[in-house]
Design an enzyme around this catalytic site. Structure first.
Site, PDB file in Angstrom:
ATOM      1  N   CYS A  31       0.838  -1.234  -0.164  1.00  0.00           N
ATOM      2  CA  CYS A  31       0.039  -0.079   0.001  1.00  0.00           C
ATOM      3  C   CYS A  31       0.893   1.340  -0.054  1.00  0.00           C
ATOM      4  CB  CYS A  31      -0.896   0.005   1.219  1.00  0.00           C
ATOM      5  SG  CYS A  31      -1.586  -1.679   1.544  1.00  0.00           S
ATOM      6  N   ARG A  56       0.335   1.511  -7.021  1.00  0.00           N
ATOM      7  CA  ARG A  56       1.111   0.508  -6.211  1.00  0.00           C
ATOM      8  C   ARG A  56      -0.084  -0.190  -5.186  1.00  0.00           C
ATOM      9  NH1 ARG A  56       6.817   2.087  -5.018  1.00  0.00           N
ATOM     10  NH2 ARG A  56       7.210   3.337  -6.826  1.00  0.00           N
ATOM     11  N   TRP A 103      -3.297  -2.595  -1.069  1.00  0.00           N
ATOM     12  CA  TRP A 103      -3.594  -3.608  -1.816  1.00  0.00           C
ATOM     13  C   TRP A 103      -3.499  -4.872  -1.273  1.00  0.00           C
ATOM     14  CZ3 TRP A 103      -0.268  -7.831  -3.088  1.00  0.00           C
ATOM     15  CH2 TRP A 103      -0.720  -8.461  -4.317  1.00  0.00           C
ATOM     16  N   ASN A 129       1.909   0.547   6.622  1.00  0.00           N
ATOM     17  CA  ASN A 129       2.374  -0.168   5.798  1.00  0.00           C
ATOM     18  C   ASN A 129       3.273  -1.287   6.603  1.00  0.00           C
ATOM     19  OD1 ASN A 129       1.413   1.328   3.997  1.00  0.00           O
ATOM     20  ND2 ASN A 129       3.449   2.127   3.182  1.00  0.00           N
ATOM     21  N   GLY A 130       3.401  -2.542   6.182  1.00  0.00           N
ATOM     22  CA  GLY A 130       4.461  -3.388   6.635  1.00  0.00           C
ATOM     23  C   GLY A 130       3.713  -4.537   7.276  1.00  0.00           C
ATOM     24  N   GLU A 526       9.616 -14.401 -20.636  1.00  0.00           N
ATOM     25  CA  GLU A 526       9.334 -12.814 -20.350  1.00  0.00           C
ATOM     26  C   GLU A 526       7.940 -12.565 -21.310  1.00  0.00           C
ATOM     27  OE1 GLU A 526       9.282 -10.699 -18.282  1.00  0.00           O
ATOM     28  OE2 GLU A 526       8.630  -8.668 -19.236  1.00  0.00           O
ATOM     29  N   LYS A 530       4.550 -11.693 -19.716  1.00  0.00           N
ATOM     30  CA  LYS A 530       3.522 -10.295 -20.051  1.00  0.00           C
ATOM     31  C   LYS A 530       2.058 -10.870 -20.494  1.00  0.00           C
ATOM     32  CE  LYS A 530       5.230  -7.700 -18.725  1.00  0.00           C
ATOM     33  NZ  LYS A 530       6.804  -7.972 -18.078  1.00  0.00           N
ATOM     34  N   GLU A 533       0.118 -12.060 -17.370  1.00  0.00           N
ATOM     35  CA  GLU A 533      -0.361 -10.887 -16.488  1.00  0.00           C
ATOM     36  C   GLU A 533      -1.032  -9.845 -16.771  1.00  0.00           C
ATOM     37  OE1 GLU A 533       3.069  -9.046 -14.455  1.00  0.00           O
ATOM     38  OE2 GLU A 533       4.103  -8.906 -16.257  1.00  0.00           O
ATOM     39  N   HIS A 549      10.739 -32.617 -24.089  1.00  0.00           N
ATOM     40  CA  HIS A 549      10.825 -33.595 -23.049  1.00  0.00           C
ATOM     41  C   HIS A 549       9.500 -33.267 -22.204  1.00  0.00           C
ATOM     42  CE1 HIS A 549      15.073 -34.066 -23.893  1.00  0.00           C
ATOM     43  NE2 HIS A 549      15.072 -33.091 -24.102  1.00  0.00           N
TER      44      HIS A 549
HETATM   45  O1  M6R Z   1      10.578  -4.472  -8.473  1.00  0.00           O
HETATM   46  P1  M6R Z   1      11.229  -5.637  -8.847  1.00  0.00           P
HETATM   47  O2  M6R Z   1      11.927  -5.701 -10.344  1.00  0.00           O
HETATM   48  O3  M6R Z   1      12.138  -6.339  -7.998  1.00  0.00           O
HETATM   49  O4  M6R Z   1       9.997  -6.491  -9.353  1.00  0.00           O
HETATM   50  C1  M6R Z   1      10.228  -7.927  -9.593  1.00  0.00           C
HETATM   51  C2  M6R Z   1       8.943  -8.564  -9.979  1.00  0.00           C
HETATM   52  O5  M6R Z   1       7.898  -8.588  -9.036  1.00  0.00           O
HETATM   53  C3  M6R Z   1       8.285  -8.136 -11.364  1.00  0.00           C
HETATM   54  O6  M6R Z   1       9.326  -7.971 -12.308  1.00  0.00           O
HETATM   55  C4  M6R Z   1       7.107  -8.434 -11.649  1.00  0.00           C
HETATM   56  O7  M6R Z   1       7.227  -9.921 -12.048  1.00  0.00           O
HETATM   57  C5  M6R Z   1       6.367  -7.809 -12.711  1.00  0.00           C
HETATM   58  N1  M6R Z   1       4.989  -7.908 -12.532  1.00  0.00           N
HETATM   59  C6  M6R Z   1       6.751  -7.966 -14.189  1.00  0.00           C
HETATM   60  O8  M6R Z   1       5.772  -7.272 -15.054  1.00  0.00           O
END
Ligand code: M6R
Length: 653
Positions: A31, A56, A103, A129-130, A526, A530, A533, A549
């Site tokens: 958050c 965030r 969040w 936060n935390g 990657e 992408k 997500e 395999h």
């Molecule tokens: O802030 P960071 O680069 O350490 O974050 C790592 C992952 O959480 C981040 O790359 C995540 O996989 C993203 N959702 C990718 O798009």
């Protein structure tokens, strides 16, 4: 220069929150905290600060203000817009307030669990936060005292605890201090009390909080970028500190009550403007910013390469610019490194995988890459002959930070690659490469990935030069080629409409397979990440040679298979792997270079990229895949900038 944490393009303060309550109804969240007090109207400032942090955490938002001596709390589940709707109807008139954006992954992200939380008599309002690890124990203790709870959060424990100690001491600072000595975990807090209508108390314990100091007004945020539009006078709270903030200044204390004297820092950095710049989504803007990002990163570290006249000078330029920017490794130390270890998560992990190939090929140092969360529960093997590199766009990822801390304890030389020069990662690593991306707002990483790749190329060249492994002509050629990449990326971006059409064609698929070899195996991973997500379509990335395999079993006429094919030593084998998929009637898609005719007749869709050698190709091949994922998600009506269940930086373990 390392240590100049407020000076670069990245602004002060960091990131958001993570809260984890154990057991049933567990809640995890990341958050943002904000605060304001001064002569202005608090609510618009708090909302604007929250707006900067909303990317965030976006499950709920809330405010606490003091209006005519009374505490008023407004909160709403869902995006900040829901809170704003409430505020339109009944906006409080106040000069002081705190706010929060939350969040959650578990438990209802509802109005009740939204912050701020209060005690029963409304002596305090708390945003948090935390992690309060011992919240159950404390909750039981407070329940035994007859105190009633109204939410499922651990945050509420803090509100009751501070209020309880305030009842005993009649001194809020003492009450806050007494409460924090009872809390276990890592956290940041902002506390508002109608008993102290002219101040905000805030606590940082291994988290992030930044105070901003203006003319007769003060600001607070868990990420300095929320404060920076109002002032460039910034004070970042250190690990265990309490600040008592008024409109005219602050007093800083350690947890044991000692006053800490520390002046604010003037942030020289440019102000980040968080807007979509005419694009429909931040993500599309950020994908399109990649040529600029790459040019900026290269311009910072290779300022003279566009005019490669003096090879000797160029070599010196990279060494000098990396040293100036934060690399302290000496030639002697480099000679002593017998192993490189890269730690990262998610997309940063995939950039680290490419990094492994680059470093082994250029610097000829054996390089391991570890998913940072996989280091938990076992010993990280490293020593003073190891260079441990942590890659993280946010610089706040809990697992990555834990790994790099362990490496440091083992005596490794540590290097951070991050987009946030003010992050925890930047603070704790000996050396630093800051990527020149500006803020990345969309939750899915795109431009930071490209900048991380660029950092690995630069690092590889640097280590190879320092080890005498790269003849000056070869180094100059490589640097020159790197400078050509942004223009080639622009050529790919110009084919966006073709990629959109491809995405429309395949976006009804339930499963998509991505495969590549060598430098483009990470690209396949990657590309799959992408797509997953952003569009929520299930996708997997494979090393193309692995298909037979096992993964080949999932292939049939319903499964699109994306093969990355780039000229180089693995081209023929990758094409053979693609043919194995074709033989299973898979829908064939390729990312291939412009003059590749072999793909004709094999693939029904080809996303073209300029002719490039496999070594630099990861800087290009990922772009069509990012666009493919974006357009698929958009066609399916997904929230591309804030995909469900995700957070921009993952500060839980
Ligand atoms: O802030 P960071 O680069 O350490 O974050 C790592 C992952 O959480 C981040 O790359 C995540 O996989 C993203 N959702 C990718 O798009």
């Amino acid at each position: 220069m390392k240590g100049d944490h407020f000076g670069g393009r990245n602004e002060a303060g960091t990131s958001e929150e993570a809260e984890e309550a154990e057991g049933d109804g567990a809640i995890k969240k990341m958050c943002g905290i904000v605060g304001y007090l001064g002569s202005g109207s608090a609510v618009p400032v708090l909302v604007s600060e929250l707006r900067s942090l909303e990317y965030r955490g976006y499950d709920s938002a809330g405010l606490a203000v003091i209006e005519q001596g009374n505490l008023r709390i407004l909160k709403a589940a869902g995006k900040l817009a829901n809170l704003e709707t409430i505020l339109k109807e009944k906006s409080p008139i106040a000069q002081v307030g705190i706010g929060h954006t939350r969040w959650a992954t578990h438990g209802e992200p509802n109005d009740t669990n939204a912050h701020p939380h209060t005690d029963e008599s409304k002596v305090v309002a708390v945003v948090h936060n935390g992690i309060i690890e011992n919240y159950r124990e404390l909750k039981n203790e407070l329940l035994d005292k007859g105190i009633n709870f109204s939410s499922d959060t651990d945050t509420e424990v803090v509100a009751h605890l501070v209020s309880y100690y305030y009842g005993q001491t009649k001194d809020m600072l003492k009450a806050v201090r007494k409460a924090v000595t009872r809390l276990k975990g890592i956290y940041a807090l902002a506390i508002l009390s109608p008993e102290y209508p002219d101040r905000i108390f805030a606590v940082n314990h291994h988290y992030s909080l930044t105070v901003g100091l203006g003319e007769n007004e003060s600001f607070l945020a868990s990420d300095g970028l929320a404060v920076r539009p109002y002032t460039n006078q910034l004070l970042r709270l250190e690990q265990s500190e309490i600040v008592e903030l008024t409109s005219s200044g602050y007093k800083l204390y350690s947890f044991d009550g000692e006053e800490v004297k520390r002046a604010p820092i003037t942030s020289e950095g440019n102000l980040y403007v968080i807007d979509k710049g005419g694009y429909k989504h931040f993500l599309l803007k950020e994908i399109n910013e990649q040529p600029t990002v790459l040019r900026q990163t290269l311009a910072k570290y290779l300022p003279d390469v566009q005019k490669p006249v003096n090879l000797k000078k160029e070599r010196t330029d990279l060494v000098n610019s990396l040293h100036t920017a934060g690399i302290t490794l000496t030639k002697e130390q480099i000679k002593n490194i017998d192993r490189i270890q890269i730690v990262a998560c998610g997309t940063a992990f995939y950039s680290g995988m490419v990094g492994k190939y680059i470093l082994e090929s250029l610097a000829q140092i054996p390089t391991d890459i570890e998913i940072a969360s996989e280091i938990r529960g076992r010993k990280l093997l490293s020593n003073e002959r190891t260079l441990t590199i942590a890659v993280s766009q946010s610089g706040e990822t809990a697992d990555t930070l834990a790994a790099i801390k362990e490496a440091k304890e083992n005596g490794s030389h540590t290097l951070g690659i991050t987009n946030r020069a003010d992050s925890h990662l930047a603070h704790i690593t000996t050396d630093l490469i800051t990527t020149e991306c500006g803020i990345e707002v969309s939750v899915a990483a795109t431009k930071t990935y490209i900048a991380q790749l660029a950092s690995f190329y630069l690092l590889g060249i640097y280590l190879a030069e320092e080890k005498g492994l790269l003849p000056p002509e070869k180094a100059a050629q490589l640097k020159h080629e790197l400078y050509l990449i942004p223009t080639w990326q622009e050529k790919i971006l110009a084919t966006s409409e073709d990629i959109r059409q491809a995405a429309l064609k395949y976006c009804s698929a339930k499963d998509v397979v991505f495969m590549g070899r060598g430098f483009n195996y990470p690209t396949a991973l990657e590309g799959a990440l992408k797509l997953k997500e952003l569009s929520y379509i299930h996708a997997s990335g494979y090393a193309a040679g692995e298909l037979k395999h096992g993964p080949i079993a999932v292939l049939d006429e319903n499964v699109p298979v994306v093969t990355i094919l780039v000229p180089g030593v693995v081209y023929d084998k990758s094409l053979s792997n693609a043919l194995e998929a074709k033989a299973r009637q898979a829908k064939m898609i390729a990312v291939a270079v412009e003059d590749d005719d072999k793909v004709n007749g094999i693939f029904e869709t080809v996303m073209r990229i300029p002719v490039v050698d496999e070594f630099l190709s990861p800087l290009l091949t990922v772009l069509p895949l990012q666009l493919f994922a974006y357009y698929a998600a958009e066609a399916l009506g997904k929230d591309v900038d804030q995909p469900r269940n995700l957070a921009k930086s993952v500060t839980v373990e």
